[in-house]
Scaffold this motif. Structure first.
Motif, PDB file in Angstrom:
ATOM      1  N   ALA A 164       0.840  -1.202   0.000  1.00 45.99           N
ATOM      2  CA  ALA A 164       0.000   0.000   0.000  1.00 45.99           C
ATOM      3  C   ALA A 164       0.870   1.245   0.000  1.00 45.99           C
ATOM      4  CB  ALA A 164      -0.904   0.009   1.227  1.00 45.99           C
ATOM      5  N   ARG A 165       0.307   2.329  -0.547  1.00 46.45           N
ATOM      6  CA  ARG A 165       0.906   3.662  -0.449  1.00 46.45           C
ATOM      7  C   ARG A 165      -0.206   4.634  -0.081  1.00 46.45           C
ATOM      8  NH1 ARG A 165       4.947   4.840   0.749  1.00 46.45           N
ATOM      9  NH2 ARG A 165       6.439   4.945  -0.971  1.00 46.45           N
ATOM     10  N   ARG A 166       0.016   5.368   1.011  1.00 51.87           N
ATOM     11  CA  ARG A 166      -0.984   6.320   1.484  1.00 51.87           C
ATOM     12  C   ARG A 166      -0.335   7.677   1.673  1.00 51.87           C
ATOM     13  NH1 ARG A 166      -1.487   1.861   5.027  1.00 51.87           N
ATOM     14  NH2 ARG A 166      -3.210   0.463   4.457  1.00 51.87           N
ATOM     15  N   PHE A 167      -1.120   8.719   1.466  1.00 52.24           N
ATOM     16  CA  PHE A 167      -0.697  10.087   1.746  1.00 52.24           C
ATOM     17  C   PHE A 167      -1.685  10.653   2.758  1.00 52.24           C
ATOM     18  CE2 PHE A 167       0.716   9.172  -2.588  1.00 52.24           C
ATOM     19  CZ  PHE A 167       2.076   9.447  -2.469  1.00 52.24           C
ATOM     20  N   GLY A 168      -1.329  10.525   4.027  1.00 53.01           N
ATOM     21  CA  GLY A 168      -2.274  10.912   5.064  1.00 53.01           C
ATOM     22  C   GLY A 168      -3.462   9.969   5.038  1.00 53.01           C
ATOM     23  N   ALA A 169      -4.656  10.551   4.931  1.00 55.61           N
ATOM     24  CA  ALA A 169      -5.871   9.729   4.877  1.00 55.61           C
ATOM     25  C   ALA A 169      -6.198   9.275   3.461  1.00 55.61           C
ATOM     26  CB  ALA A 169      -7.047  10.525   5.438  1.00 55.61           C
ATOM     27  N   THR A 170      -5.446   9.796   2.493  1.00 51.39           N
ATOM     28  CA  THR A 170      -5.715   9.461   1.090  1.00 51.39           C
ATOM     29  C   THR A 170      -4.968   8.192   0.701  1.00 51.39           C
ATOM     30  OG1 THR A 170      -5.952  11.811   0.551  1.00 51.39           O
ATOM     31  CG2 THR A 170      -5.598  10.288  -1.278  1.00 51.39           C
ATOM     32  N   VAL A 171      -5.686   7.231   0.125  1.00 49.79           N
ATOM     33  CA  VAL A 171      -5.098   5.969  -0.324  1.00 49.79           C
ATOM     34  C   VAL A 171      -4.815   6.062  -1.823  1.00 49.79           C
ATOM     35  CG1 VAL A 171      -5.479   3.504  -0.640  1.00 49.79           C
ATOM     36  CG2 VAL A 171      -6.278   4.630   1.446  1.00 49.79           C
ATOM     37  N   LEU A 172      -3.538   5.911  -2.189  1.00 51.49           N
ATOM     38  CA  LEU A 172      -3.195   5.845  -3.614  1.00 51.49           C
ATOM     39  C   LEU A 172      -3.475   4.450  -4.141  1.00 51.49           C
ATOM     40  CD1 LEU A 172      -2.044   7.320  -6.071  1.00 51.49           C
ATOM     41  CD2 LEU A 172       0.246   6.551  -5.366  1.00 51.49           C
ATOM     42  N   PHE A 173      -2.982   3.442  -3.416  1.00 52.21           N
ATOM     43  CA  PHE A 173      -3.342   2.049  -3.706  1.00 52.21           C
ATOM     44  C   PHE A 173      -3.095   1.215  -2.446  1.00 52.21           C
ATOM     45  CE2 PHE A 173       0.965   2.724  -5.537  1.00 52.21           C
ATOM     46  CZ  PHE A 173       1.715   1.894  -4.708  1.00 52.21           C
ATOM     47  N   GLU A 174      -3.754   0.053  -2.362  1.00 52.61           N
ATOM     48  CA  GLU A 174      -3.598  -0.829  -1.202  1.00 52.61           C
ATOM     49  C   GLU A 174      -3.921  -2.261  -1.607  1.00 52.61           C
ATOM     50  OE1 GLU A 174      -6.261   0.454   1.838  1.00 52.61           O
ATOM     51  OE2 GLU A 174      -8.049   0.319   0.569  1.00 52.61           O
ATOM     52  N   ASN A 175      -3.452  -3.204  -0.770  1.00 49.41           N
ATOM     53  CA  ASN A 175      -3.673  -4.641  -1.021  1.00 49.41           C
ATOM     54  C   ASN A 175      -3.246  -5.049  -2.427  1.00 49.41           C
ATOM     55  OD1 ASN A 175      -4.845  -4.938   1.564  1.00 49.41           O
ATOM     56  ND2 ASN A 175      -6.815  -4.229   0.769  1.00 49.41           N
ATOM     57  N   VAL A 176      -2.140  -4.469  -2.879  1.00 50.25           N
ATOM     58  CA  VAL A 176      -1.653  -4.724  -4.235  1.00 50.25           C
ATOM     59  C   VAL A 176      -0.772  -5.973  -4.241  1.00 50.25           C
ATOM     60  CG1 VAL A 176       0.048  -3.883  -5.911  1.00 50.25           C
ATOM     61  CG2 VAL A 176      -1.829  -2.411  -5.191  1.00 50.25           C
ATOM     62  N   ASN A 177      -1.054  -6.891  -5.165  1.00 48.16           N
ATOM     63  CA  ASN A 177      -0.260  -8.110  -5.338  1.00 48.16           C
ATOM     64  C   ASN A 177       0.193  -8.212  -6.794  1.00 48.16           C
ATOM     65  OD1 ASN A 177      -0.669  -9.516  -2.633  1.00 48.16           O
ATOM     66  ND2 ASN A 177      -2.786  -9.150  -3.268  1.00 48.16           N
ATOM     67  N   LEU A 178       1.454  -8.568  -6.979  1.00 53.20           N
ATOM     68  CA  LEU A 178       2.001  -8.669  -8.335  1.00 53.20           C
ATOM     69  C   LEU A 178       3.159  -9.659  -8.317  1.00 53.20           C
ATOM     70  CD1 LEU A 178       2.768  -5.786 -10.808  1.00 53.20           C
ATOM     71  CD2 LEU A 178       4.620  -7.309 -10.155  1.00 53.20           C
ATOM     72  N   ASP A 179       3.201 -10.540  -9.304  1.00 56.91           N
ATOM     73  CA  ASP A 179       4.296 -11.509  -9.441  1.00 56.91           C
ATOM     74  C   ASP A 179       5.031 -11.270 -10.746  1.00 56.91           C
ATOM     75  OD1 ASP A 179       3.447 -12.659  -7.117  1.00 56.91           O
ATOM     76  OD2 ASP A 179       2.472 -14.378  -8.062  1.00 56.91           O
ATOM     77  N   VAL A 180       6.351 -11.398 -10.716  1.00 57.00           N
ATOM     78  CA  VAL A 180       7.155 -11.380 -11.942  1.00 57.00           C
ATOM     79  C   VAL A 180       7.907 -12.700 -12.005  1.00 57.00           C
ATOM     80  CG1 VAL A 180       8.962 -10.254 -13.275  1.00 57.00           C
ATOM     81  CG2 VAL A 180       7.428  -8.876 -11.866  1.00 57.00           C
ATOM     82  N   ALA A 181       7.593 -13.497 -13.016  1.00 56.26           N
ATOM     83  CA  ALA A 181       8.232 -14.801 -13.178  1.00 56.26           C
ATOM     84  C   ALA A 181       9.506 -14.670 -14.007  1.00 56.26           C
ATOM     85  CB  ALA A 181       7.268 -15.780 -13.846  1.00 56.26           C
ATOM     86  N   GLU A 182      10.339 -15.701 -13.943  1.00 53.10           N
ATOM     87  CA  GLU A 182      11.532 -15.741 -14.775  1.00 53.10           C
ATOM     88  C   GLU A 182      11.114 -15.640 -16.247  1.00 53.10           C
ATOM     89  OE1 GLU A 182      15.642 -18.386 -14.728  1.00 53.10           O
ATOM     90  OE2 GLU A 182      13.735 -19.298 -14.147  1.00 53.10           O
ATOM     91  N   HIS A 183      11.778 -14.789 -16.983  1.00 48.72           N
ATOM     92  CA  HIS A 183      11.466 -14.518 -18.400  1.00 48.72           C
ATOM     93  C   HIS A 183      10.081 -13.880 -18.593  1.00 48.72           C
ATOM     94  CE1 HIS A 183      15.001 -16.876 -19.065  1.00 48.72           C
ATOM     95  NE2 HIS A 183      14.433 -18.012 -18.684  1.00 48.72           N
ATOM     96  N   GLY A 184       9.485 -13.349 -17.512  1.00 46.76           N
ATOM     97  CA  GLY A 184       8.170 -12.723 -17.629  1.00 46.76           C
ATOM     98  C   GLY A 184       8.202 -11.451 -18.461  1.00 46.76           C
ATOM     99  N   ARG A 185       7.078 -11.149 -19.065  1.00 43.20           N
ATOM    100  CA  ARG A 185       6.900  -9.922 -19.851  1.00 43.20           C
ATOM    101  C   ARG A 185       5.641  -9.240 -19.322  1.00 43.20           C
ATOM    102  NH1 ARG A 185      11.262 -11.337 -20.837  1.00 43.20           N
ATOM    103  NH2 ARG A 185      12.328 -11.591 -22.834  1.00 43.20           N
ATOM    104  N   VAL A 186       5.820  -8.392 -18.303  1.00 41.62           N
ATOM    105  CA  VAL A 186       4.689  -7.863 -17.534  1.00 41.62           C
ATOM    106  C   VAL A 186       4.494  -6.381 -17.842  1.00 41.62           C
ATOM    107  CG1 VAL A 186       3.730  -7.538 -15.227  1.00 41.62           C
ATOM    108  CG2 VAL A 186       5.218  -9.506 -15.705  1.00 41.62           C
TER     109      VAL A 186
END
Length: 650
Positions: free
Chosen positions: A10-32
């Motif tokens: 998550a990234r927050r600026f005070g009470a403002t949420v830019l994003f949260e509960n973010v999940n991301l995987d990069v695999a070997e040789h991935g093109r994301v």
């Protein structure tokens, strides 16, 4: 194998949420690919993954020993070295190894060492191992690799000895990316790498990244580029990430289908809820039916409610509507030369633009595309030739440099001052349709982002109601949603369009024909960008075949360089030589790679554990034969191209 995982970040600026509960995987040789609106937090997430910042919540885990290369948006190379020496610095270890090899060669030739069998054998073993390591790490091909990458970014030999401090900002950004590619990290993180690149360089970069050995995580607004590079997409929207398999076009289709299914499930449940509530309201007070009504009420209370699906955020809404129609002939440009101070960039230019056509101008950086538009508008005098507008043509212009805006005005007055008789409420309503709402209209122009300035310019253009739009890189600074809105507006426009763009997806969506600009003039292709690419490849192949047959029948005789025709021939000859030089460099790099593969297979075959494994040895022998055949073919091609290159110097 997973190289990197983003977990509940998550990234927050005070009470403002830019994003949260973010999940991301990069695999070997991935093109994301990471896509989303401007301001959604894409660059912020990349900086976290690159280790430049830390998340407010969650964690980012990486494979042990993972090397990451990060190219920030518009980040130029800061160095006092020359172009070549800066690229050489990437291979400092190889160069040190090369120096040590030469030192060992000198030792072995020393009479004192050669007279001592034990000492000579020790030095020889060290030399053999070091030479093998040097070969395995592309020691014999790294200079060809440097030349290949620099040529890909259009830095020819003339640039090699130039100090980087003398280059433009765009060139330094390209060099930073070139250096990063040469470093070959396990994970390449690129934030808008296609900025400032012309179509030829974009095409080269796509091919390079498709063959890149490591994994790639990329942010880009270039949808054509994403289609050719990405194999999975993460969509950043509504403060989170959604994962899709496939390239960008597949993501668009899947996202639309997912939203359709969500609405279907939501509507189905809402219908059921409405029926249950209606039954409860009608029967709760009746003695005979109250138990059934209470059961329905409990059913409602226990129901897992589906949230209303979130579609795309608010997008701009606008149209281009001409006040009047032009005649059938909109613009003729006849045998025109464009440039500055009598320095011709391109000639002869011939354009014949008719009503309702949408003509895209393409060509390399520096050939004069923007200069051509300015020349047509009379902002820059033509060196030679004629520019003739048709009857009833009203011309509107979009300037990629955004110089048509007044830096000290507010957003409201930037538009209202052009249309003082229009009521303020109407002006605010129009600005609202371009996403300038509330206090946004009181912002001073110089404080706006590039994307906001672009939308303001489009607002001003829409308010003019011209029938001929001339657009210079209109998609620069726009996020993908805004680009799609612009495409729709232009496709619905009942007028004529002439535009310059590096955005190949945009050209495909809008253009009815493509005009290629080169130093030798214009070539017209009656179709969109894909048609232009196919037709050009077909023409190039035919021209190469014709040239080869003509050369075989009548060997070239170099004529004196006196006439204009001879001068043009010499220019074409120089261009062909540069192209051949790039091909030779690419073949040298390919030979180095194949030699390394061959050495690795031979090394594997010599391992004791493989001596008695007939099946494995057979497989390895097949691989060795295949690589050897490829190497022989590449060497033959390199020999032929090298001989052809030598002919240029004869």
């Amino acid at each position: 194998m997973i190289l990197l995982q983003v977990q509940q970040v998550a990234r927050r600026f005070g009470a403002t949420v830019l994003f949260e509960n973010v999940n991301l995987d990069v695999a070997e040789h991935g093109r994301v690919a990471l896509v989303g609106r401007n301001g959604a937090g894409k660059s912020t997430l990349l900086k976290m993954i690159a280790g430049e910042t830390t998340p407010d919540a969650g964690q980012i885990t990486k494979k042990r020993g993972l090397t990451i290369g990060y190219q920030a948006q518009n980040a130029g190379l800061a160095s006092t070295k020359t172009v070549w020496n800066e690229m050489l610095s990437v291979f400092a270890k190889l160069r040190a190894m090369e120096d040590r090899i030469h030192e060992l060669e000198a030792e072995m030739s020393d009479p004192a060492v050669s007279a001592d069998p034990e000492k000579f054998q020790q030095v020889s073993r060290t030399y053999d191992q070091l030479q093998q390591d040097f070969s395995d790490q592309n020691g014999y091909g790294y200079q060809a690799e440097i030349r290949g990458v620099l040529h890909g970014f259009e830095f020819d030999e003339d640039y090699y000895d130039k100090p980087i401090t003398e280059l433009s900002g765009g060139q330094r950004t390209q060099l930073a990316l070139a250096k990063l590619l040469l470093e070959s990290p396990d994970l390449l993180i690129l934030d808008e790498p296609t900025n400032h690149l012309d179509v030829e360089t974009l095409t080269w970069l796509e091919g390079y990244l498709q063959g890149y050995a490591g994994a790639i995580l990329i942010v880009s607004h270039d949808r054509y580029f994403l289609d050719h590079v990405a194999t999975e997409v993460y969509d950043m929207a509504h403060h989170g990430l959604t994962h899709y398999q496939g390239n960008y076009s597949h993501f668009i289709d899947e996202k639309a289908e997912r939203l359709r299914q969500e609405w279907k499930e939501y509507d189905k449940q809402q219908t059921e809820i409405s029926k249950l509530e209606d039954f409860v309201n009608k029967n709760i007070v009746r003695a005979s039916t109250t138990k059934r009504a209470q059961a329905r009420r409990k059913q409602l209370e226990k129901m897992d409610r589906i949230e209303k699906p979130e579609g795309d955020e608010k997008v701009a809404r606008f149209r281009f509507t001409p006040h009047r129609q032009s005649g059938n002939v909109v613009l003729d440009v006849v045998n025109t030369a464009v440039g500055y101070d009598d320095q011709v960039l391109c000639e002869p230019i011939n354009l014949d633009i008719k009503k309702h056509q949408a003509v895209a101008i393409v060509g390399p950086n520096g050939v004069g595309k923007s200069t051509l538009l300015k020349t047509i508008l009379g902002k820059q005098p033509a060196i030679r030739g004629q520019v003739i507008f048709g009857t009833g043509v009203d011309t509107g212009y979009y300037d990629q440099d955004q110089t048509l805006l007044h830096e000290k005005k507010t957003v409201l007055h930037e538009l209202w001052d052009d249309h003082p008789t229009t009521p303020e409420g109407d002006i605010r309503s129009i600005l609202g349709s371009f996403l300038f709402t509330g206090s946004d209209v009181d912002k001073v122009v110089h404080s706006l982002s590039g994307g906001e300035k672009a939308r303001l310019l489009l607002t001003k253009l829409a308010m003019r109601h011209d029938n001929f739009l001339m657009l210079d890189e209109p998609t620069n600074h726009l996020d993908i949603d805004s680009r799609e809105v612009l495409e729709t507006a232009l496709n619905e426009f009942d007028g004529t369009i002439l535009f310059v763009s590096h955005d190949r997806y945009f050209i495909n969506q809008v253009a009815t024909q493509v005009v290629e600009l080169s130093p030798n003039g214009t070539t017209r292709y009656l179709g969109n960008y894909d048609y232009y690419v196919d037709k050009k490849a077909e023409q190039d192949a035919y021209a190469a075949k014709e040239a080869a047959e003509a050369e075989a029948a009548h060997p070239t005789v170099v004529a004196p360089k006196q006439t204009q025709v001879d001068y043009q021939q010499q220019k074409e000859r120089s261009k062909a030589k540069r192209k051949l030089t790039r091909q030779v460099a690419a073949l040298e790099q390919q030979m180095g790679d194949l030699e390394a593969q061959k050495a690795e297979i031979e090394k594997t075959m010599s391992l004791p554990e493989n001596f008695n494994d007939a099946g494995k040895l057979g497989d390895l022998q097949e691989q060795l034969t295949s690589v050897t055949d490829q190497l022989n073919q590449t060497e033959d091609a390199w020999t032929n191209q090298s001989l052809a290159l030598e002919d240029f110097d004869d």
